[in-house]
Scaffold this motif. Structure first.
Motif, PDB file in Angstrom:
ATOM      1  N   SER A  67      33.566  37.744 104.733  1.00  0.00           N
ATOM      2  CA  SER A  67      34.337  36.783 103.938  1.00  0.00           C
ATOM      3  C   SER A  67      34.633  37.387 102.571  1.00  0.00           C
ATOM      4  CB  SER A  67      33.567  35.468 103.775  1.00  0.00           C
ATOM      5  OG  SER A  67      32.324  35.700 103.129  1.00  0.00           O
ATOM      6  N   PHE A  68      35.650  36.837 101.905  1.00  0.00           N
ATOM      7  CA  PHE A  68      35.962  37.247 100.535  1.00  0.00           C
ATOM      8  C   PHE A  68      34.994  36.564  99.574  1.00  0.00           C
ATOM      9  CE2 PHE A  68      40.125  37.843 102.608  1.00  0.00           C
ATOM     10  CZ  PHE A  68      40.418  39.132 102.198  1.00  0.00           C
ATOM     11  N   ARG A  69      34.737  37.224  98.463  1.00  0.00           N
ATOM     12  CA  ARG A  69      33.867  36.643  97.444  1.00  0.00           C
ATOM     13  C   ARG A  69      34.660  35.876  96.397  1.00  0.00           C
ATOM     14  NH1 ARG A  69      29.382  41.124  95.899  1.00  0.00           N
ATOM     15  NH2 ARG A  69      28.615  39.318  94.738  1.00  0.00           N
ATOM     16  N   VAL A  70      35.995  35.892  96.558  1.00  0.00           N
ATOM     17  CA  VAL A  70      36.865  35.120  95.656  1.00  0.00           C
ATOM     18  C   VAL A  70      37.870  34.343  96.497  1.00  0.00           C
ATOM     19  CG1 VAL A  70      36.641  36.671  93.670  1.00  0.00           C
ATOM     20  CG2 VAL A  70      38.400  37.110  95.404  1.00  0.00           C
ATOM     21  N   ALA A  71      38.438  33.277  95.918  1.00  0.00           N
ATOM     22  CA  ALA A  71      39.436  32.474  96.616  1.00  0.00           C
ATOM     23  C   ALA A  71      40.828  33.032  96.351  1.00  0.00           C
ATOM     24  CB  ALA A  71      39.350  31.024  96.146  1.00  0.00           C
ATOM     25  N   GLY A  72      41.756  32.758  97.275  1.00  0.00           N
ATOM     26  CA  GLY A  72      43.134  33.207  97.096  1.00  0.00           C
ATOM     27  C   GLY A  72      43.920  33.034  98.383  1.00  0.00           C
ATOM     28  N   LYS A  73      45.174  33.545  98.353  1.00  0.00           N
ATOM     29  CA  LYS A  73      46.029  33.466  99.531  1.00  0.00           C
ATOM     30  C   LYS A  73      45.933  34.786 100.300  1.00  0.00           C
ATOM     31  CE  LYS A  73      50.562  33.687  99.244  1.00  0.00           C
ATOM     32  NZ  LYS A  73      51.970  33.308  98.973  1.00  0.00           N
ATOM     33  N   LEU A  74      45.708  34.667 101.611  1.00  0.00           N
ATOM     34  CA  LEU A  74      45.573  35.859 102.441  1.00  0.00           C
ATOM     35  C   LEU A  74      46.946  36.521 102.580  1.00  0.00           C
ATOM     36  CD1 LEU A  74      43.596  37.527 104.148  1.00  0.00           C
ATOM     37  CD2 LEU A  74      44.231  36.135 106.113  1.00  0.00           C
ATOM     38  N   GLU A  75      47.035  37.720 102.052  1.00  0.00           N
ATOM     39  CA  GLU A  75      48.309  38.448 102.085  1.00  0.00           C
ATOM     40  C   GLU A  75      48.492  39.237 103.373  1.00  0.00           C
ATOM     41  OE1 GLU A  75      49.077  42.180  99.677  1.00  0.00           O
ATOM     42  OE2 GLU A  75      50.341  40.747  98.593  1.00  0.00           O
ATOM     43  N   ASP A  76      47.398  39.847 103.843  1.00  0.00           N
ATOM     44  CA  ASP A  76      47.526  40.672 105.038  1.00  0.00           C
ATOM     45  C   ASP A  76      46.164  40.826 105.713  1.00  0.00           C
ATOM     46  OD1 ASP A  76      48.700  42.182 106.949  1.00  0.00           O
ATOM     47  OD2 ASP A  76      48.963  43.978 105.729  1.00  0.00           O
ATOM     48  N   ILE A  77      46.144  40.642 107.027  1.00  0.00           N
ATOM     49  CA  ILE A  77      44.951  40.927 107.813  1.00  0.00           C
ATOM     50  C   ILE A  77      45.310  42.084 108.738  1.00  0.00           C
ATOM     51  CG2 ILE A  77      45.490  39.187 109.566  1.00  0.00           C
ATOM     52  CD1 ILE A  77      42.403  38.675 109.671  1.00  0.00           C
ATOM     53  N   LEU A  78      44.551  43.167 108.651  1.00  0.00           N
ATOM     54  CA  LEU A  78      44.971  44.451 109.185  1.00  0.00           C
ATOM     55  C   LEU A  78      44.360  44.808 110.547  1.00  0.00           C
ATOM     56  CD1 LEU A  78      44.634  46.392 105.830  1.00  0.00           C
ATOM     57  CD2 LEU A  78      46.703  45.369 106.797  1.00  0.00           C
ATOM     58  N   VAL A  79      43.568  43.929 111.102  1.00  0.00           N
ATOM     59  CA  VAL A  79      42.889  44.261 112.367  1.00  0.00           C
ATOM     60  C   VAL A  79      43.125  43.154 113.389  1.00  0.00           C
ATOM     61  CG1 VAL A  79      41.103  45.675 111.285  1.00  0.00           C
ATOM     62  CG2 VAL A  79      40.743  43.217 111.559  1.00  0.00           C
ATOM     63  N   LYS A  80      42.932  43.532 114.653  1.00  0.00           N
ATOM     64  CA  LYS A  80      43.046  42.589 115.748  1.00  0.00           C
ATOM     65  C   LYS A  80      41.688  42.448 116.440  1.00  0.00           C
ATOM     66  CE  LYS A  80      47.832  43.950 116.680  1.00  0.00           C
ATOM     67  NZ  LYS A  80      48.762  44.526 117.695  1.00  0.00           N
ATOM     68  N   GLU A  81      41.529  41.356 117.174  1.00  0.00           N
ATOM     69  CA  GLU A  81      40.288  41.152 117.915  1.00  0.00           C
ATOM     70  C   GLU A  81      40.107  42.256 118.953  1.00  0.00           C
ATOM     71  OE1 GLU A  81      40.282  37.231 119.512  1.00  0.00           O
ATOM     72  OE2 GLU A  81      39.865  36.277 117.585  1.00  0.00           O
ATOM     73  N   GLY A  82      38.882  42.797 119.023  1.00  0.00           N
ATOM     74  CA  GLY A  82      38.580  43.879 119.952  1.00  0.00           C
ATOM     75  C   GLY A  82      38.809  45.258 119.383  1.00  0.00           C
ATOM     76  N   GLU A  83      39.396  45.345 118.200  1.00  0.00           N
ATOM     77  CA  GLU A  83      39.703  46.647 117.599  1.00  0.00           C
ATOM     78  C   GLU A  83      38.449  47.258 116.976  1.00  0.00           C
ATOM     79  OE1 GLU A  83      42.675  48.429 114.122  1.00  0.00           O
ATOM     80  OE2 GLU A  83      43.044  46.459 115.010  1.00  0.00           O
ATOM     81  N   LEU A  84      38.322  48.579 117.103  1.00  0.00           N
ATOM     82  CA  LEU A  84      37.216  49.306 116.494  1.00  0.00           C
ATOM     83  C   LEU A  84      37.589  49.710 115.074  1.00  0.00           C
ATOM     84  CD1 LEU A  84      36.169  51.640 119.454  1.00  0.00           C
ATOM     85  CD2 LEU A  84      34.909  49.673 118.579  1.00  0.00           C
ATOM     86  N   VAL A  85      36.649  49.556 114.150  1.00  0.00           N
ATOM     87  CA  VAL A  85      36.861  49.941 112.752  1.00  0.00           C
ATOM     88  C   VAL A  85      35.695  50.804 112.295  1.00  0.00           C
ATOM     89  CG1 VAL A  85      38.219  47.897 112.211  1.00  0.00           C
ATOM     90  CG2 VAL A  85      35.745  47.855 111.882  1.00  0.00           C
ATOM     91  N   LYS A  86      35.940  51.588 111.243  1.00  0.00           N
ATOM     92  CA  LYS A  86      34.898  52.426 110.670  1.00  0.00           C
ATOM     93  C   LYS A  86      34.448  51.857 109.340  1.00  0.00           C
ATOM     94  CE  LYS A  86      36.470  56.723 112.829  1.00  0.00           C
ATOM     95  NZ  LYS A  86      36.914  58.131 112.593  1.00  0.00           N
ATOM     96  N   GLU A  87      33.245  52.231 108.937  1.00  0.00           N
ATOM     97  CA  GLU A  87      32.701  51.768 107.663  1.00  0.00           C
ATOM     98  C   GLU A  87      33.657  52.149 106.531  1.00  0.00           C
ATOM     99  OE1 GLU A  87      28.754  52.426 104.828  1.00  0.00           O
ATOM    100  OE2 GLU A  87      28.837  53.284 106.848  1.00  0.00           O
ATOM    101  N   GLY A  88      33.984  51.154 105.703  1.00  0.00           N
ATOM    102  CA  GLY A  88      34.883  51.386 104.572  1.00  0.00           C
ATOM    103  C   GLY A  88      36.338  51.087 104.863  1.00  0.00           C
TER     104      GLY A  88
END
Length: 359
Positions: A67-88
């Motif tokens: 989750s974000f530690r601040v409130a705001g409007k979500l501009e972009d979500i860059l991943v899809k369900e099932g997608e692999l991501v790396k640390e960072g």
């Protein structure tokens, strides 16, 4: 005539007498010997160990709801369900306009406070201002610096990054939605290794604790029925579930190559107590007798036709358990041990094996 009859009578009496004597001298048939029936067991190899199976569930070795530690409007979500991501890796970003404006305002405030303080330091050397005024300007610089750092941090918080390598398990929100601080955005799971959790009854838990090291645990998946995967015990809860009165055991296992195993999937845990050593002989404790010469058992030497003779055998005993007593020396696989009526046995005694004797 009378003399002839008298001689004939003597002959008949003599013949009868000889017949009786001859009949008495004939051997009588021997009566069958009555043998005492005994119960016995044949010493055999130890049986297989204790085995039970329990339903369990797969979980990720690491998981986090991001989750974000601040409130705001979500501009972009860059991943899809099932997608692999790396640390960072960047996962999502909030609209940064308001945060950038705030940062610039805090930067300006800091710059002014810093300039005022620098001028005051030069004036204090000339005695143009009081020391208290310089201290006041220094405090303003410190406050402005803290506010600037906070504004910079808030701007950094508008970017959500992966804290570890993993797979996106679920997205809870879409682009352009307003989000609040600490609202869940992404569920991330590290499936490079897996956890297996199962509920264990109290009796089995106590048994496994008492024989720590004697148990092995394996996972069995319905989609891979021909393989067992070794498990390593990671932790055991010490508080029973109030509704089921069971304890949670958590195991770790490596990820299975070329197989899709995901958190939440069902699995069966096979708990197996290792078989006793093959060189250990275990017999009922009540079959062992003891006198001034030590401990012993009675053996039956099988003579065929369900009969045998008794032999006393000195034994050395070991640990006593619910399964019986360990015989460390004195017996061998195949020996037949008397298990009932030992007080009536004696060396060389002939006995009959009772029906139902264990083999």
């Amino acid at each position: 005539m009378k003399l002839k009859q008298k001689s004939l009578g003597k002959i008949i009496v003599t013949a009868l007498t000889l017949g009786l004597i001859s009949g008495c001298n004939q051997e009588q048939p021997e009566q069958e010997e009555m043998l005492r029936p005994v119960r016995s067991i044949v010493v055999d190899s130890p049986e297989s160990g204790w085995v039970k199976e329990f339903p369990a569930t797969v979980d990720a070795v690491q998981k986090a709801n991001l989750s974000f530690r601040v409130a705001g409007k979500l501009e972009d979500i860059l991943v899809k369900e099932g997608e692999l991501v790396k640390e960072g890796d960047e996962i999502a970003r909030l609209d940064q306009v308001d945060f950038e404006i705030k940062l610039k305002d805090r930067q300006a405030s800091y710059d002014v406070a810093k300039a005022d303080y620098d001028r005051a330091r030069k004036l204090i050397e000339k005695g143009a201002i009081a020391r208290a005024e310089l201290d006041n300007l220094k405090a303003k610089v410190s406050t402005a610096s803290s506010q600037l750092q906070a504004a910079q941090q808030e701007l950094d918080y508008t970017i959500l990054r992966a804290p570890f390598n993993g797979r996106v398990a679920r997205r809870y929100i879409d682009n352009y939605e307003e989000v609040s601080a600490k609202q869940e955005i992404i569920s991330l799971q590290d499936t490079s290794a897996l956890l297996v959790e199962m509920e264990l009854p109290e009796s089995v838990l106590i048994r496994s604790r008492n024989h720590k090291g004697d148990y092995t645990f394996h996972a069995r998946f319905s989609s891979i029925p021909d393989r067992l995967f070794p498990l390593t015990l990671r932790e055991t809860s010490t508080q029973a579930d109030e509704s089921t009165q069971t304890y949670t055991m958590t195991f770790a296992m490596p990820a299975i190559e070329n197989r899709l195993v995901l958190p939440g999937m069902s699995v069966v845990v096979r708990a197996e107590q290792k078989s006793p050593r093959s060189d250990i002989i275990l017999i009922p404790a009540y079959a062992v007798m003891e006198d001034k010469n030590g401990r012993f058992v009675y053996l039956v030497n099988d003579e065929g036709n369900e009969t045998g003779s008794i032999t006393r055998k000195t034994v050395t005993t070991g640990k006593l358990s619910k399964q019986g007593i360990i015989i460390e020396s004195g017996l061998a696989i195949g020996d037949r041990v008397v298990t009932a009526g030992m007080s009536q046995m004696s060396e060389g005694m002939k006995v009959r094996l009772q029906e139902g004797t264990a083999r």
